[in-house]
Scaffold this motif. Sequence first.
Motif, PDB file in Angstrom:
ATOM      1  N   SER A 115       5.472  27.038 -36.363  1.00  0.00           N
ATOM      2  CA  SER A 115       4.681  27.469 -37.516  1.00  0.00           C
ATOM      3  C   SER A 115       5.541  27.642 -38.763  1.00  0.00           C
ATOM      4  O   SER A 115       5.106  27.324 -39.878  1.00  0.00           O
ATOM      5  CB  SER A 115       3.944  28.765 -37.182  1.00  0.00           C
ATOM      6  N   ASP A 116       6.769  28.143 -38.594  1.00  0.00           N
ATOM      7  CA  ASP A 116       7.655  28.328 -39.745  1.00  0.00           C
ATOM      8  C   ASP A 116       7.948  27.021 -40.467  1.00  0.00           C
ATOM      9  O   ASP A 116       8.200  27.020 -41.675  1.00  0.00           O
ATOM     10  CB  ASP A 116       8.976  28.965 -39.297  1.00  0.00           C
TER      11      ASP A 116
ATOM     12  N   LEU B 264       5.983  24.732 -41.245  1.00  0.00           N
ATOM     13  CA  LEU B 264       4.892  24.326 -42.140  1.00  0.00           C
ATOM     14  C   LEU B 264       5.144  24.780 -43.567  1.00  0.00           C
ATOM     15  O   LEU B 264       4.579  24.210 -44.507  1.00  0.00           O
ATOM     16  CB  LEU B 264       3.568  24.911 -41.643  1.00  0.00           C
ATOM     17  N   TYR B 265       6.011  25.802 -43.726  1.00  0.00           N
ATOM     18  CA  TYR B 265       6.313  26.281 -45.067  1.00  0.00           C
ATOM     19  C   TYR B 265       7.321  25.376 -45.778  1.00  0.00           C
ATOM     20  O   TYR B 265       7.561  25.533 -46.974  1.00  0.00           O
ATOM     21  CB  TYR B 265       6.859  27.716 -45.012  1.00  0.00           C
TER      22      TYR B 265
ATOM     23  N   LEU C 296      -4.585  21.773 -37.580  1.00  0.00           N
ATOM     24  CA  LEU C 296      -3.666  22.663 -36.875  1.00  0.00           C
ATOM     25  C   LEU C 296      -4.468  23.565 -35.963  1.00  0.00           C
ATOM     26  O   LEU C 296      -5.494  24.115 -36.374  1.00  0.00           O
ATOM     27  CB  LEU C 296      -2.865  23.512 -37.865  1.00  0.00           C
TER      28      LEU C 296
ATOM     29  N   TYR D   9      -4.408  26.165 -49.147  1.00  0.00           N
ATOM     30  CA  TYR D   9      -3.271  26.701 -48.402  1.00  0.00           C
ATOM     31  C   TYR D   9      -1.959  26.513 -49.163  1.00  0.00           C
ATOM     32  O   TYR D   9      -0.959  27.147 -48.856  1.00  0.00           O
ATOM     33  CB  TYR D   9      -3.148  26.025 -47.034  1.00  0.00           C
TER      34      TYR D   9
ATOM     35  N   ARG E 114       3.510  30.862 -47.392  1.00  0.00           N
ATOM     36  CA  ARG E 114       3.684  31.878 -46.350  1.00  0.00           C
ATOM     37  C   ARG E 114       2.577  32.929 -46.376  1.00  0.00           C
ATOM     38  O   ARG E 114       2.243  33.510 -45.343  1.00  0.00           O
ATOM     39  CB  ARG E 114       5.044  32.571 -46.505  1.00  0.00           C
TER      40      ARG E 114
ATOM     41  N   TRP F 202      -0.944  29.857 -38.637  1.00  0.00           N
ATOM     42  CA  TRP F 202       0.510  29.933 -38.694  1.00  0.00           C
ATOM     43  C   TRP F 202       0.995  31.372 -38.805  1.00  0.00           C
ATOM     44  O   TRP F 202       2.151  31.656 -38.529  1.00  0.00           O
ATOM     45  CB  TRP F 202       1.032  29.106 -39.870  1.00  0.00           C
ATOM     46  N   GLN F 203       0.111  32.297 -39.209  1.00  0.00           N
ATOM     47  CA  GLN F 203       0.477  33.705 -39.275  1.00  0.00           C
ATOM     48  C   GLN F 203       0.301  34.416 -37.933  1.00  0.00           C
ATOM     49  O   GLN F 203       0.803  35.520 -37.754  1.00  0.00           O
ATOM     50  CB  GLN F 203      -0.366  34.417 -40.337  1.00  0.00           C
TER      51      GLN F 203
ATOM     52  N   GLU G 142       3.764  28.674 -32.530  1.00  0.00           N
ATOM     53  CA  GLU G 142       3.687  27.216 -32.451  1.00  0.00           C
ATOM     54  C   GLU G 142       2.243  26.767 -32.582  1.00  0.00           C
ATOM     55  O   GLU G 142       1.320  27.485 -32.177  1.00  0.00           O
ATOM     56  CB  GLU G 142       4.249  26.692 -31.125  1.00  0.00           C
ATOM     57  N   LEU G 143       2.045  25.574 -33.119  1.00  0.00           N
ATOM     58  CA  LEU G 143       0.710  25.012 -33.274  1.00  0.00           C
ATOM     59  C   LEU G 143       0.736  23.530 -32.932  1.00  0.00           C
ATOM     60  O   LEU G 143       1.780  22.876 -33.008  1.00  0.00           O
ATOM     61  CB  LEU G 143       0.212  25.186 -34.721  1.00  0.00           C
TER      62      LEU G 143
END
Length: 313
Positions: free
Chosen positions: A122-123, A125-126, A137, A157, A163, A169-170, A174-175
Amino acid sequence: MSRGPWHVAVLMGGWSHEREVSLMSGTGVADALESRGHRVTRIDMDRNVAATITGARPDCVFNALHGVPGEDGSVQGMLDLMGVPYTHSGLVTSVIAIDKELTKQRLVPHGIPMPKGRIVASDSLYEGDPLPRPYVLKPVNEGSSVGVAIVTDASNYGNPIARDAKGPWQEFPELLAEPFVAGHELTVAVVGGKALAVTELKPTQGFYDYDAKYTDGLTQHVCPAEIDPEIADYMMELAMRAHELLGCKGPSRSDFRWDETQGKDGIFLLETNTQPGMTPLSLVPEQAKYAGIDYAELVERIVEEALAGAEAR
């Protein structure tokens, strides 16, 4: 196998994201069984559930749980160790079917079309998009469209995803990222080893997310779907094959996306749900009704299949 009367423990609730839906499913199931003269013990699952079931001494457990741990093999393994018959799929099938990547590994080699995708942190994605937009997702092992986000050029988004943007993602480290398949949202229920029908789901706004599934009036159900019979037959065939390849027992529900501009090549299986909902808005009871099976009869058939399977073993 006799139609009873049986003593059925209806297992519902729990602590997953889908607790409230499970309580609705379980209440409907319990009411239906009682209306047919069966004895019912209603169990809102907690950490002492094994002791509760042991004390109740039911003929069968109706698993009305949704999500983890009722759908991922945990409860199934516990009931296997206890020697208590239960409805729906067993341990191995549950472990595979709730995990979207494991499901692909099982089904795609056998010719079941599923969207290509990959697991992403998920991190990450930023920093940038994992796939060209639009893409989807979703958590790897949640049901009922929990935590699903469609990322488009027009979505708010951010680009890359910010973030502070609200999304899965929050919540999940994992996605699964998959290409977005444009077109129709369709689903097929399998009950008693037979695909019942194809239903098209038409949300009145947005897409078919968790709220659209369980809020009256947010989604139009068209059953049977108003699509080419050849497409419907093929989708029902795919649902049956997925049910069999995964080793499902009792009811299952396979969800599809269909890009009609591509004909049969535009059909993609998204997932096969081994614990489909049994609420008043749920799709399996709706398709069963279309096939001439009322709700109480459906519930009895599910219990009967579980008891017959246990007797055969």
